[in-house]
Motif scaffolding. Structure first.
Motif, PDB file in Angstrom:
ATOM      1  N   ALA A 130       0.807  -1.065   0.018  1.00  0.00           N
ATOM      2  CA  ALA A 130       0.137  -0.052   0.032  1.00  0.00           C
ATOM      3  C   ALA A 130       0.862   1.187  -0.091  1.00  0.00           C
ATOM      4  CB  ALA A 130      -0.978   0.029   1.207  1.00  0.00           C
ATOM      5  N   PHE A 131       1.911   1.123   0.753  1.00  0.00           N
ATOM      6  CA  PHE A 131       2.752   2.426   0.960  1.00  0.00           C
ATOM      7  C   PHE A 131       3.369   2.782  -0.293  1.00  0.00           C
ATOM      8  CE2 PHE A 131       6.672   4.664   1.977  1.00  0.00           C
ATOM      9  CZ  PHE A 131       6.340   5.522   2.792  1.00  0.00           C
ATOM     10  N   VAL A 132       4.204   1.736  -1.057  1.00  0.00           N
ATOM     11  CA  VAL A 132       4.860   2.035  -2.415  1.00  0.00           C
ATOM     12  C   VAL A 132       3.897   2.460  -3.303  1.00  0.00           C
ATOM     13  CG1 VAL A 132       6.754   0.621  -1.651  1.00  0.00           C
ATOM     14  CG2 VAL A 132       4.935  -0.517  -3.131  1.00  0.00           C
ATOM     15  N   THR A 133       2.539   1.885  -3.405  1.00  0.00           N
ATOM     16  CA  THR A 133       1.526   2.294  -4.537  1.00  0.00           C
ATOM     17  C   THR A 133       1.139   3.939  -4.178  1.00  0.00           C
ATOM     18  OG1 THR A 133       0.847   0.187  -4.304  1.00  0.00           O
ATOM     19  CG2 THR A 133      -0.563   1.873  -5.224  1.00  0.00           C
ATOM     20  N   LEU A 134       1.099   4.325  -2.926  1.00  0.00           N
ATOM     21  CA  LEU A 134       0.732   5.634  -2.875  1.00  0.00           C
ATOM     22  C   LEU A 134       2.024   6.579  -3.309  1.00  0.00           C
ATOM     23  CD1 LEU A 134      -1.202   8.004  -1.817  1.00  0.00           C
ATOM     24  CD2 LEU A 134      -0.018   7.756   0.457  1.00  0.00           C
ATOM     25  N   GLY A 137       2.337   7.411  -6.701  1.00  0.00           N
ATOM     26  CA  GLY A 137       1.418   8.555  -7.395  1.00  0.00           C
ATOM     27  C   GLY A 137      -0.242   7.847  -7.270  1.00  0.00           C
ATOM     28  N   PHE A 138      -0.203   6.660  -6.859  1.00  0.00           N
ATOM     29  CA  PHE A 138      -1.826   6.375  -7.226  1.00  0.00           C
ATOM     30  C   PHE A 138      -2.396   6.547  -5.722  1.00  0.00           C
ATOM     31  CE2 PHE A 138       0.642   4.349 -10.336  1.00  0.00           C
ATOM     32  CZ  PHE A 138       0.133   4.183 -11.550  1.00  0.00           C
ATOM     33  N   THR A 139      -3.454   7.435  -5.828  1.00  0.00           N
ATOM     34  CA  THR A 139      -3.989   7.840  -4.608  1.00  0.00           C
ATOM     35  C   THR A 139      -5.399   6.854  -4.393  1.00  0.00           C
ATOM     36  OG1 THR A 139      -5.009   9.650  -5.885  1.00  0.00           O
ATOM     37  CG2 THR A 139      -3.172  10.018  -4.578  1.00  0.00           C
ATOM     38  N   THR A 140      -5.988   6.303  -5.441  1.00  0.00           N
ATOM     39  CA  THR A 140      -7.119   5.344  -5.375  1.00  0.00           C
ATOM     40  C   THR A 140      -6.769   4.105  -5.875  1.00  0.00           C
ATOM     41  OG1 THR A 140      -8.522   7.138  -5.252  1.00  0.00           O
ATOM     42  CG2 THR A 140      -9.572   5.306  -5.800  1.00  0.00           C
ATOM     43  N   VAL A 141      -7.012   3.055  -5.501  1.00  0.00           N
ATOM     44  CA  VAL A 141      -6.982   1.838  -6.372  1.00  0.00           C
ATOM     45  C   VAL A 141      -8.097   0.961  -5.973  1.00  0.00           C
ATOM     46  CG1 VAL A 141      -4.488   1.819  -5.993  1.00  0.00           C
ATOM     47  CG2 VAL A 141      -5.809   0.506  -4.586  1.00  0.00           C
ATOM     48  N   GLN A 142      -8.476   0.020  -7.077  1.00  0.00           N
ATOM     49  CA  GLN A 142      -9.707  -0.811  -6.795  1.00  0.00           C
ATOM     50  C   GLN A 142      -8.853  -2.406  -6.847  1.00  0.00           C
ATOM     51  OE1 GLN A 142     -13.571  -0.199  -8.886  1.00  0.00           O
ATOM     52  NE2 GLN A 142     -12.219  -1.254 -10.533  1.00  0.00           N
ATOM     53  N   SER A 143      -9.092  -2.985  -5.452  1.00  0.00           N
ATOM     54  CA  SER A 143      -8.367  -4.346  -5.458  1.00  0.00           C
ATOM     55  C   SER A 143      -9.403  -5.379  -5.502  1.00  0.00           C
ATOM     56  CB  SER A 143      -7.765  -4.291  -4.006  1.00  0.00           C
ATOM     57  OG  SER A 143      -6.792  -5.580  -3.759  1.00  0.00           O
ATOM     58  N   VAL A 144      -9.303  -6.329  -6.584  1.00  0.00           N
ATOM     59  CA  VAL A 144     -10.308  -7.089  -6.834  1.00  0.00           C
ATOM     60  C   VAL A 144      -9.917  -8.697  -6.956  1.00  0.00           C
ATOM     61  CG1 VAL A 144     -11.251  -5.399  -8.558  1.00  0.00           C
ATOM     62  CG2 VAL A 144      -9.464  -6.934  -9.170  1.00  0.00           C
ATOM     63  N   GLY A 163      -1.488   4.716   2.655  1.00  0.00           N
ATOM     64  CA  GLY A 163      -1.899   4.087   1.514  1.00  0.00           C
ATOM     65  C   GLY A 163      -2.865   4.790   0.664  1.00  0.00           C
ATOM     66  N   PRO A 164      -2.905   4.130  -0.589  1.00  0.00           N
ATOM     67  CA  PRO A 164      -4.215   4.730  -1.441  1.00  0.00           C
ATOM     68  C   PRO A 164      -5.676   4.400  -0.863  1.00  0.00           C
ATOM     69  CG  PRO A 164      -3.220   2.775  -2.395  1.00  0.00           C
ATOM     70  CD  PRO A 164      -2.505   3.049  -1.173  1.00  0.00           C
ATOM     71  N   ARG A 165      -6.662   5.183  -1.462  1.00  0.00           N
ATOM     72  CA  ARG A 165      -7.742   4.926  -0.889  1.00  0.00           C
ATOM     73  C   ARG A 165      -8.093   3.561  -1.748  1.00  0.00           C
ATOM     74  NH1 ARG A 165      -9.027   9.094  -3.015  1.00  0.00           N
ATOM     75  NH2 ARG A 165      -9.019  10.521  -1.431  1.00  0.00           N
ATOM     76  N   ILE A 166      -8.599   2.575  -0.984  1.00  0.00           N
ATOM     77  CA  ILE A 166      -9.039   1.216  -1.594  1.00  0.00           C
ATOM     78  C   ILE A 166     -10.347   1.034  -1.649  1.00  0.00           C
ATOM     79  CG2 ILE A 166      -8.533  -1.243  -0.969  1.00  0.00           C
ATOM     80  CD1 ILE A 166      -6.134  -0.653   0.005  1.00  0.00           C
ATOM     81  N   LEU A 167     -10.895   0.476  -2.898  1.00  0.00           N
ATOM     82  CA  LEU A 167     -12.110  -0.172  -2.965  1.00  0.00           C
ATOM     83  C   LEU A 167     -11.851  -1.616  -3.267  1.00  0.00           C
ATOM     84  CD1 LEU A 167     -13.655   2.219  -5.720  1.00  0.00           C
ATOM     85  CD2 LEU A 167     -13.829   2.584  -3.192  1.00  0.00           C
ATOM     86  N   THR A 168     -12.632  -2.545  -2.758  1.00  0.00           N
ATOM     87  CA  THR A 168     -12.224  -3.854  -2.708  1.00  0.00           C
ATOM     88  C   THR A 168     -13.627  -4.666  -2.968  1.00  0.00           C
ATOM     89  OG1 THR A 168     -11.584  -6.110  -1.459  1.00  0.00           O
ATOM     90  CG2 THR A 168     -12.623  -4.294  -0.309  1.00  0.00           C
ATOM     91  N   ALA A 169     -13.279  -5.778  -3.823  1.00  0.00           N
ATOM     92  CA  ALA A 169     -14.461  -6.700  -4.036  1.00  0.00           C
ATOM     93  C   ALA A 169     -14.517  -7.966  -3.116  1.00  0.00           C
ATOM     94  CB  ALA A 169     -14.107  -7.307  -5.491  1.00  0.00           C
TER      95      ALA A 169
END
Length: 435
Positions: A130-134, A137-144, A163-169
């Motif tokens: 999560a840390f390296v993703t933010l 430059g990625f502030t929102t991700v969709q984890s699926v 970390g980035p804002r996360i949406l999850t399935a």
């Protein structure tokens, strides 16, 4: 020893807090800044801003209050003081990633461990992902998706982890032919995911491309899944190859992932019905090939599968070439980032522009306003405009002239909080690139 979901959550929180603290403590001195909460007011000045909607702004101030952008205005002599003068950097909205597997990591033996690990090492790795993703430059991700996404999502939302804002399935619906279930059983499964806290529904309508990519769910089953999700106010993201691409659109699903071996007619159906499309031009397969020894021999990864991926890679380049020529096709940005790719997500921009022929501005908007629209979040993220979240990044370079500038993210603000503000020479390896 295996642990239950509650124990996993505690490990992710405890391990992640320690990891984030350690990483921040080693941040470069001088310009590096971090914060736990948004400041009351801050002003960013930049000579060049890509607003996320396809426009370029010059000599502009962005005024931030709390977590929101409250004004975007021209710089003038009476404008007042500036908190962050980003000078010759290129400023744009934080990127939006439509397809990651944020909890996927390599185990202590260096081999692919997937997403279900519950050890302390898994918790640390998840927080690191999560840390390296933010930082990239990625502030929102969709984890699926995976159940372990949930405690990570919630910890980041509460400000416990960085970390980035996360949406999850949460748990995806796996197409298994008749064994997938009756339409009513599938509807019940979708409701179960909603109750488990899913932000969206992930559906596997095809086998892995390593196994040929054949359709694994009937049209009736797919329609039941997407219809039930829509009734619940959830979007549907469908893993689809070949004929499953068209089937997903006809079923009323929101977004198609991958799309390899689909025809131009299939892509036109997506465009006509307003289905979002997320092709992968390179990073996911390149990452598998780069880390072949770490994946080979783990479930689903064979020599035959790797041979298939090598053949598929140029087909994916060709797919992007075809997709960008389909009028009205709404293309979003997703990488399918798994272990080895977290923090390197921006390499997909380079693949799309260099190998897929996508216009650089279109590549940027696919990860900004179009990505936000696909997630139903246009009123919150995806653009630099008053009223939206202050998700703002800056690159050392202009991606419209040199797409490799996406590797040089030197400023990251999410929700009004600055998490990164460094000179190019200070970009650390854990930010996803080596300067």
């Amino acid at each position: 020893m295996r642990m239950n979901f509650r124990a996993t959550a505690k490990l992710i929180l405890a391990g992640g807090v320690l990891l984030a603290a350690a990483l921040i403590s080693f941040a470069p001195s001088g310009r590096a800044q971090t914060a736990a909460t948004p400041s009351k007011k801050s002003v960013i000045a930049a000579r060049t801003i890509l607003d996320g909607r396809g426009h370029v702004l010059h000599d502009t101030r962005i005024v931030v209050e709390g977590s929101k952008i409250v004004a975007v205005e021209k710089i003038d002599a009476k404008a007042g003081p500036v908190d962050y003068d980003l000078g010759t950097l290129t400023v744009l909205p934080g990127w939006i990633e439509a397809h990651v597997h944020i909890t996927w990591s390599f185990g202590p033996d260096g081999k692919n461990a997937g997403t279900g690990g519950t050890t302390q090492e898994d918790a640390y790795q998840t927080a690191s992902n999560a840390f390296v993703t933010l930082m990239a430059g990625f502030t929102t991700v969709q984890s699926v998706g995976a159940p372990n996404d949930v405690p990570l999502r919630d910890a980041i939302a509460k400000g416990i982890l960085v970390g980035p804002r996360i949406l999850t399935a949460v748990e995806p619906l796996q197409g298994r032919g008749e064994r997938t279930g009756t339409p009513e059983e599938i509807r019940a499964y979708i409701r179960k995911q909603k109750d488990a806290g899913a932000d969206l529904i992930k559906i596997f309508a095809s086998a892995s491309i390593r196994q040929g990519g054949g359709m694994t769910i009937s049209q009736e089953q797919l329609t039941a899944a997407c219809d039930e999700a829509k009734k619940l106010g959830l979007r549907t993201v469908v893993h689809a190859y070949k004929e499953a691409v068209r089937a997903a659109s006809l079923a009323g699903c929101t977004e198609v992932e991958h799309g390899t071996l689909s025809s131009d007619d299939d892509l036109r159906v997506l465009a006509e019905r307003g289905t979002y499309f997320d092709p992968q031009a390179g990073l996911v397969i390149e990452n598998y090939l780069l880390n072949k020894e770490k994946y080979l021999g783990t479930p689903g990864y064979t020599e035959e599968g790797f041979a298939a991926m090598e053949k598929i890679l140029p087909m994916n380049h060709e797919l992007v070439h075809r997709a960008i020529k389909i009028p009205g096709l709404k293309i979003v940005f997703g990488t399918d980032a798994v272990a080895g790719a977290h923090g390197r997500n921006a390499e997909e921009f380079i693949d799309r522009v260099r190998d897929g022929g996508q216009d650089p501005m279109a590549a940027m908007t696919s990860a900004n306003s179009i990505g936000a629209e696909a997630m139903g979040m246009s009123d919150k993220i995806g653009s630099i405009a008053p009223g939206l979240e202050a998700d703002i990044i800056a690159l050392d370079g202009d991606p419209l002239k040199d797409i490799t500038a996406v590797r040089r993210v030197v400023f990251v603000m999410k929700g009004g909080v600055v998490y990164k503000n460094v000179s190019r020479a200070a970009i650390p390896n854990y930010a996803g690139v080596t300067p």
